[in-house]
Design an enzyme around this catalytic site. Structure first.
Site, PDB file in Angstrom:
ATOM      1  N   HIS A  17       7.916 -12.188   9.365  1.00 41.24           N
ATOM      2  CA  HIS A  17       6.922 -11.247   8.808  1.00 41.24           C
ATOM      3  C   HIS A  17       7.254 -11.004   7.346  1.00 41.24           C
ATOM      4  O   HIS A  17       8.231 -10.315   7.037  1.00 41.24           O
ATOM      5  CB  HIS A  17       6.953  -9.915   9.560  1.00 41.24           C
ATOM      6  N   HIS A  19       5.426 -10.557   3.145  1.00 41.16           N
ATOM      7  CA  HIS A  19       4.321 -10.512   2.188  1.00 41.16           C
ATOM      8  C   HIS A  19       4.783 -11.217   0.923  1.00 41.16           C
ATOM      9  O   HIS A  19       5.706 -10.746   0.253  1.00 41.16           O
ATOM     10  CB  HIS A  19       3.934  -9.067   1.875  1.00 41.16           C
ATOM     11  N   ARG A  21       2.496 -12.112  -1.514  1.00 40.19           N
ATOM     12  CA  ARG A  21       1.526 -11.813  -2.569  1.00 40.19           C
ATOM     13  C   ARG A  21       0.970 -13.108  -3.174  1.00 40.19           C
ATOM     14  O   ARG A  21       0.847 -14.108  -2.495  1.00 40.19           O
ATOM     15  CB  ARG A  21       2.142 -10.896  -3.632  1.00 40.19           C
ATOM     16  N   ASP A 251       9.359  -7.829   6.693  1.00 42.18           N
ATOM     17  CA  ASP A 251       8.224  -7.098   6.125  1.00 42.18           C
ATOM     18  C   ASP A 251       8.445  -6.846   4.638  1.00 42.18           C
ATOM     19  O   ASP A 251       8.018  -5.830   4.094  1.00 42.18           O
ATOM     20  CB  ASP A 251       7.972  -5.779   6.867  1.00 42.18           C
TER      21      ASP A 251
END
EC number: 3.5.2.3
Length: 347
Positions: A17, A19, A21, A251
């Site tokens: 998991h 991010h 961007r 995360d």
């Protein structure tokens, strides 16, 4: 007393998991992941979100173009579920090997989730097809009802949304992401082989006191929010138990410094550079270093039906100090544990 190891050699881990961007932010943060992780489940909450096979392929190409030379890294793409999404797009993407999983954001639950699902009933046809083809559903497990306290939203989600969903689709593979409560830990540990969860470094290392006592620390603010210490302890005990359906998911969610340090700061912790050191520290504190490799490198591939990585990394018992800031063009990022030290470094 058994001597503690000074070097830990483990299979190269994966981040289930993250991010990453886009654009300059992607180019800045990706090397902190690609250096040590073999694969990562990439969140689709860009603006606009990743809802088609074509947009996922294009995003994957942008990620691969940003991987530093010499790093062997494979992004695993996800589809952002919406009320209006065509189920055939999901199935096609999964069968082509473009989508590894689909992500359920309750509408407005977290960053860039305004396009999210307003009711599970609206995607029941999609979930039925996902169950049939064996495609995992990744869930941000919080209700968004304004009447529910922010510290109670995960537990309420399990009770009112997740359990009914799993009753309706009993063979749908579900990952409850970034769990933060004793209720979630117990629910997953006691669950069956179709249910798994990821846990972040910050939710294992810290609780809400660390964020709020003695001043507000915006760089610990994320969603789901840090909970009280009893929940933190429940998470630590869950990973120390060796449950095979709990695995690493950082995360890691970068925001520029000025977007965190403001009157209405963004939710998200950029922890990629400190994640493995943090996990090792917590597992050592729980006398569970023998469970670290499975959590980082084995449990996730097993649940997803993927092979483990064929390379290795080493963690050394030596002090590592994390940067105060990371340059982002004319701006900067404040990373997790900025300026602080831990006793496990990674090579």
């Amino acid at each position: 007393m058994t001597a503690q190891p000074t070097i830990l050699k483990i299979r190269r881990p994966d981040d289930w998991h993250i991010h990453l961007r886009d654009d300059r932010m992607l180019e800045t943060v990706l090397p902190y992941t690609s250096r040590f992780f073999g694969r990562a489940i990439v969140m689709p909450n860009l603006t606009p979100p990743i809802t088609t096979v074509a947009s996922a392929i294009a995003y994957r190409q942008r990620i691969l173009a940003a991987v530093p030379q010499g790093d062997d890294f494979h992004p695993l793409m996800t589809c952002y579920l919406t009320d209006a999404l065509d189920a055939n797009e999901i199935v096609s993407g999964f069968e082509q090997g473009v989508f590894t999983a689909a992500k359920l954001y309750p509408a407005n639950a977290t960053t860039n989730s305004s396009h999210g699902v307003t009711s599970v009933a609206n995607i029941s046809g999609i979930l039925e097809k996902m169950q049939k083809i064996g495609m995992p559903l990744l869930i941000h497990g919080e209700v968004t009802d304004a009447a529910v306290d922010i510290f109670d939203r995960e537990a309420r989600f399990i009770e009112t949304v997740l359990e009914p969903l799993r009753q309706q689709f009993p063979e749908l593979k579900v990952v409850l992401e970034h769990i933060t409560t004793k209720e979630a830990a117990q629910y997953v540990v006691e669950g069956n082989d179709y249910l798994a969860a990821t846990i972040t470094p910050q939710h294992l290392m810290f609780n809400r006191n660390h964020m709020l006592v003695g001043g507000v620390r915006p760089h610990l603010y994320c969603l789901p929010i840090l909970k009280r210490n009893t929940h933190q302890q429940a998470l630590r005990e869950a990973v120390a138990s060796g449950c095979e359906r709990l695995f690493l998911g950082t995360d890691s969610a970068p925001h520029a410094k000025h977007r965190k340090e403001s009157s209405c700061g963004c939710a998200g912790v950029f922890n990629a550079q400190a994640a493995l050191s943090t996990y090792a520290t917590v597992f050592e504190e729980m006398n569970a270093l023998d469970k670290l490799e499975a959590f980082c490198s084995l449990n996730g591939p097993r649940f997803y039906g993927l092979p483990v990585n064929d390379s290795w990394i080493e963690l050394y018992r030596e002090t590592v100090t994390f940067p105060e800031e990371i340059s982002l063009g004319d701006e900067s990022l404040i990373p997790f544990l900025a300026g602080q030290s831990l006793n496990w470094s990674v090579r």
